[in-house]
Design an enzyme around this catalytic site. Structure first.
Site, PDB file in Angstrom:
ATOM      1  CD  GLU A  87      -1.797   1.788   2.759  1.00 51.51           C
ATOM      2  OE1 GLU A  87      -1.589   3.008   2.905  1.00 51.51           O
ATOM      3  OE2 GLU A  87      -2.003   1.012   3.707  1.00 51.51           O
ATOM      4  CG  HIS A  88       3.505   2.569   3.288  1.00 52.83           C
ATOM      5  ND1 HIS A  88       4.273   3.392   4.072  1.00 52.83           N
ATOM      6  CD2 HIS A  88       2.412   2.272   4.021  1.00 52.83           C
ATOM      7  CE1 HIS A  88       3.672   3.591   5.234  1.00 52.83           C
ATOM      8  NE2 HIS A  88       2.538   2.909   5.235  1.00 52.83           N
TER       9      HIS A  88
ATOM     10  CD  GLU B 158       3.371   3.096   9.473  1.00 49.18           C
ATOM     11  OE1 GLU B 158       2.362   2.354   9.418  1.00 49.18           O
ATOM     12  OE2 GLU B 158       3.855   3.660   8.476  1.00 49.18           O
TER      13      GLU B 158
END
Length: 423
Positions: A68-69, A140
């Site tokens: 997704e990133h 993250e």
């Protein structure tokens, strides 16, 4: 495109399937200026082991989130920046069982839709860009691992489930993402981002045939096999451990209690279970329930107390939680309230009020383009029609709720996760 009309809620839905297997859904909203596009794949954090063409493949935790990133990176730049510069408001997310890319805009919808479909379907990764992203996601992960709510939630799931991948963070771990390479991403994109494993939903004042034509023009033409997933040995209903606790920097203890349920089969049974569980949880401990008012008056819970239901990867569970000075007491009182409901049955008047409120909530959600598009996509992947939820709700009886509680909200199937202040 085929038109489906839902006269009970005054809604229409156009549906079609491209030759490549992609289902296209368009909900017309005449007169609205905003337009919304939602492009999703039936692929999330739990989909780590899969079979394609008779071959089983294991992948590290966190690949779906990593993908997704990285998909916003294109050979010509960054798709996020292109959409923003073209007046759209884009974003994406990865959950346990879905990854979605979406935008909303007022003007230039067709051009923005082409950008969305193009960058999601045409991956571009390099060894250097993957290594750079590993550093970003590493930070993250380390940040979220210091978050009390993250530890509370995954502490509960690890208490409930022995090996189902739902117990693991969607983002993976610092160790697992180091194993992700550009080839890993390309392979998983080829398997899970095939149009036959995806769904496109558009909501707004748009021409359904225009949406279909753009998707047919931009996306790959071949139809691919949908992968078979493996989530490990089937889980029993007993939790791994009845309680788990940890000390962190919180002002008051926070807790999350959960109960394992028998999941619904594929199709409308899934939606019915979601609808019934929502009503049962509201009756048991919602903000209008006797349980909530009693414990709130005693200062044991506050307005943050909530309950929810989830089902994914072949499992289903409920959660109840919030901030309290005495998690053990609240958990015990919750079990007492369950016993009381089983003995005396739900309050009929309260049930009718909650049911009417739920029907109203579902109808209001039809004007939330994002919620509507996500519901339609999720419904497609799980085999149900979300537009039928108000009808299911209208036919529910008190006996349905009593049966659900007696069969599913069983004390022996519960566990509790607690975060205590550091002593």
């Amino acid at each position: 495109m085929k038109l489906n009309e839902y006269k009970e809620i005054n809604e229409r839905l156009y549906t079609a399937k491209l030759p490549n297997g992609l289902p296209v859904f368009v909900v017309p909203k005449p007169g609205f200026h905003k337009k919304y596009a939602f492009f999703a794949t039936d692929y999330g954090g739990v989909d780590r082991r899969f079979q394609l063409a008779g071959k089983w493949t294991d992948t590290p935790a966190g690949v779906a989130h990593f993908l997704e990133h990285k998909l916003f990176d294109t050979e010509d730049g960054n798709a996020l920046e292109r959409l923003s510069a073209n007046g759209a408001s884009p974003n994406a997310y990865t959950a346990s069982d879905i990854t979605a890319y979406y935008f909303e805009c007022i003007d230039d919808f067709s051009e923005n839709l082409e950008i969305l479909l193009d960058f999601v379907s045409v991956p571009y990764f390099t060894k250097e860009s993957v290594e750079k992203e590993q550093g970003i996601i590493d930070q993250e992960i380390r940040m979220v691992e210091d978050d009390p709510d993250f530890n509370l939630y995954y502490g509960l799931l690890k208490s409930l489930f022995k090996e189902n991948p739902v117990r693991d963070s969607v983002a993976g771990t610092v160790e697992s993402i180091k194993k992700i390479t550009a080839n890993t991403l390309y392979d998983c994109h080829k398997v899970f981002y095939a149009p036959s494993n995806m769904a496109l939903c558009v909501v707004g004042d748009v021409d359904p045939s225009m949406v279909y034509d753009i998707a047919e023009k931009i996306l790959p033409t071949e139809k691919s096999e949908i992968p078979l997933r493996d989530y490990g040995t089937k889980e029993g209903l007993s939790p791994v451990t009845a309680n788990i606790s940890k000390e962190m920097e919180v002002s008051l203890p926070i807790f999350l209690a959960g109960c394992k349920l028998t999941p619904g089969a594929h199709g409308q049974d899934v939606l019915r279970l979601e609808v019934i569980s929502a009503i049962a949880l509201e009756l048991l401990c919602g903000h209008s329930s006797p349980f909530y008012h009693r414990l709130y008056a005693e200062g044991l819970i506050n307005a943050d107390f909530s309950a929810s239901f989830d089902s994914t990867a072949g499992v289903a569970y409920t959660m109840f939680g919030g901030e309290t000075r005495d998690p053990g007491r609240v958990f015990a009182e919750l079990k007492k309230e369950l016993s009381n409901l089983l003995s005396h049955g739900p309050d009929t008047a309260l049930f009718e009020r909650i049911k009417k409120a739920a029907i109203g909530s579902h109808i209001r959600a039809l004007n939330s383009f994002g919620v509507l598009a996500a519901s339609i996509s999720e419904g497609h992947f799980k085999g149900f029609d979300p537009f039928t939820a108000p009808v299911i709700l209208s036919k529910l009886t008190v006996d349905d709720i009593s049966e659900f509680i007696s069969k599913n909200l069983v004390s022996d199937n519960m566990a509790i996760s607690i975060i205590n202040p550091i002593k």
